[in-house]
Write a protein that holds these residues in place. Structure first.
Motif, PDB file in Angstrom:
ATOM      1  N   CYS A  44       0.751  -1.126  -0.366  1.00 46.61           N
ATOM      2  CA  CYS A  44       0.194   0.248  -0.092  1.00 46.61           C
ATOM      3  C   CYS A  44       0.994   1.364   0.261  1.00 46.61           C
ATOM      4  CB  CYS A  44      -0.799  -0.636   1.428  1.00 46.61           C
ATOM      5  SG  CYS A  44      -1.910  -1.773   1.165  1.00 46.61           S
ATOM      6  N   GLY A  45       0.582   2.062  -0.394  1.00 44.75           N
ATOM      7  CA  GLY A  45       1.506   2.956  -0.865  1.00 44.75           C
ATOM      8  C   GLY A  45       1.760   3.181  -2.358  1.00 44.75           C
ATOM      9  N   ASN A  46       3.008   4.333  -2.086  1.00 41.09           N
ATOM     10  CA  ASN A  46       3.954   5.326  -3.075  1.00 41.09           C
ATOM     11  C   ASN A  46       5.313   4.344  -3.326  1.00 41.09           C
ATOM     12  OD1 ASN A  46       1.679   7.077  -4.174  1.00 41.09           O
ATOM     13  ND2 ASN A  46       2.727   8.871  -2.944  1.00 41.09           N
ATOM     14  N   SER A  47       5.862   4.355  -4.057  1.00 44.59           N
ATOM     15  CA  SER A  47       7.365   3.696  -4.381  1.00 44.59           C
ATOM     16  C   SER A  47       7.951   4.518  -4.258  1.00 44.59           C
ATOM     17  CB  SER A  47       7.401   2.775  -5.500  1.00 44.59           C
ATOM     18  OG  SER A  47       6.887   3.387  -6.906  1.00 44.59           O
ATOM     19  N   ILE A  48       9.392   4.284  -3.740  1.00 40.52           N
ATOM     20  CA  ILE A  48      10.363   5.294  -3.537  1.00 40.52           C
ATOM     21  C   ILE A  48      11.138   3.830  -4.241  1.00 40.52           C
ATOM     22  CG2 ILE A  48      11.611   6.006  -1.591  1.00 40.52           C
ATOM     23  CD1 ILE A  48       9.367   5.652   0.547  1.00 40.52           C
ATOM     24  N   THR A  49      11.921   5.427  -5.257  1.00 39.14           N
ATOM     25  CA  THR A  49      13.032   5.948  -6.001  1.00 39.14           C
ATOM     26  C   THR A  49      14.799   6.379  -4.618  1.00 39.14           C
ATOM     27  OG1 THR A  49      11.952   5.203  -7.852  1.00 39.14           O
ATOM     28  CG2 THR A  49      14.348   5.377  -8.187  1.00 39.14           C
ATOM     29  N   LEU A  50      15.299   5.556  -4.721  1.00 34.84           N
ATOM     30  CA  LEU A  50      16.674   6.110  -3.709  1.00 34.84           C
ATOM     31  C   LEU A  50      17.749   5.985  -5.159  1.00 34.84           C
ATOM     32  CD1 LEU A  50      16.180   4.331  -0.592  1.00 34.84           C
ATOM     33  CD2 LEU A  50      15.644   6.738  -0.895  1.00 34.84           C
ATOM     34  N   PRO A  51      18.644   6.708  -5.470  1.00 30.74           N
ATOM     35  CA  PRO A  51      20.140   6.629  -5.917  1.00 30.74           C
ATOM     36  C   PRO A  51      20.915   5.682  -5.350  1.00 30.74           C
ATOM     37  CG  PRO A  51      20.144   8.863  -4.570  1.00 30.74           C
ATOM     38  CD  PRO A  51      18.319   7.947  -4.379  1.00 30.74           C
ATOM     39  N   VAL A  52      21.198   5.076  -5.982  1.00 31.56           N
ATOM     40  CA  VAL A  52      22.325   4.009  -5.187  1.00 31.56           C
ATOM     41  C   VAL A  52      24.166   4.161  -5.887  1.00 31.56           C
ATOM     42  CG1 VAL A  52      23.187   1.455  -4.825  1.00 31.56           C
ATOM     43  CG2 VAL A  52      20.555   2.508  -5.060  1.00 31.56           C
ATOM     44  N   SER A  53      25.017   4.767  -5.206  1.00 30.93           N
ATOM     45  CA  SER A  53      26.423   4.743  -5.926  1.00 30.93           C
ATOM     46  C   SER A  53      26.957   2.850  -5.655  1.00 30.93           C
ATOM     47  CB  SER A  53      26.829   5.857  -4.994  1.00 30.93           C
ATOM     48  OG  SER A  53      26.271   7.260  -5.254  1.00 30.93           O
ATOM     49  N   ILE A  54      27.551   2.898  -6.633  1.00 30.70           N
ATOM     50  CA  ILE A  54      28.662   1.837  -6.493  1.00 30.70           C
ATOM     51  C   ILE A  54      29.966   1.989  -6.455  1.00 30.70           C
ATOM     52  CG2 ILE A  54      29.372  -0.053  -7.217  1.00 30.70           C
ATOM     53  CD1 ILE A  54      26.016  -0.416  -7.984  1.00 30.70           C
ATOM     54  N   ILE A  55      30.512   1.720  -5.815  1.00 25.80           N
ATOM     55  CA  ILE A  55      32.224   2.027  -5.229  1.00 25.80           C
ATOM     56  C   ILE A  55      33.099   0.867  -5.364  1.00 25.80           C
ATOM     57  CG2 ILE A  55      33.888   3.188  -3.421  1.00 25.80           C
ATOM     58  CD1 ILE A  55      31.874   4.593  -2.260  1.00 25.80           C
ATOM     59  N   THR A  56      33.976   0.414  -6.613  1.00 21.72           N
ATOM     60  CA  THR A  56      34.702  -0.195  -6.138  1.00 21.72           C
ATOM     61  C   THR A  56      36.287   0.235  -5.695  1.00 21.72           C
ATOM     62  OG1 THR A  56      35.491   0.189  -9.147  1.00 21.72           O
ATOM     63  CG2 THR A  56      33.767  -1.516  -8.127  1.00 21.72           C
ATOM     64  N   VAL A  57      36.636  -1.140  -4.828  1.00 20.39           N
ATOM     65  CA  VAL A  57      37.453  -1.022  -4.286  1.00 20.39           C
ATOM     66  C   VAL A  57      39.163  -2.078  -4.118  1.00 20.39           C
ATOM     67  CG1 VAL A  57      39.083  -0.798  -2.290  1.00 20.39           C
ATOM     68  CG2 VAL A  57      36.468   0.447  -2.411  1.00 20.39           C
TER      69      VAL A  57
END
Length: 105
Positions: free
Chosen positions: A5-18
């Motif tokens: 129930c409710g709205n979807s949320i989109t979050l930015p994701v950063s990928i860091i390779t080490v």
């Protein structure tokens, strides 16, 4: 079945390779005798550190003592003046840190 129930949320994701070489392997920390009554021996195996700082904390997180050393393989810490109980020895070098739990009795 699951319902949403409710709205979807989109979050930015950063990928860091080490690279694996970026991680410093902390040396093996030998702390003995544990429990101790007076002198605590600390030995660092395979340490490349040139200086080490020890910070002794009680179980409430209060800093009780700071000890600095210019050599970095074998140490002795006098625990005799401390009350019986559990302590945490925070070992800090330039490129790594470790914590050991010690009992004084």
């Amino acid at each position: 079945s699951n319902t949403f129930c409710g709205n979807s949320i989109t979050l930015p994701v950063s990928i860091i390779t080490v690279d694996v070489e970026d991680f410093i392997q902390a040396p093996q920390l030998l702390v003995y005798p544990n429990p101790t009554q007076s002198v605590l021996n600390i030995q660092l195996k395979d340490s490349q550190a040139t200086a080490v700082t020890f910070r002794i904390f009680d179980t409430k997180g209060q800093l009780l003592r700071t000890i600095e050393s210019a050599q970095a393989t074998d140490f002795q810490i006098d625990m005799e003046s401390l009350s019986n109980g559990m302590y945490f020895i925070h070992t800090i070098a330039e490129e790594w840190q470790q914590v050991a739990r010690v009992t004084k009795n």
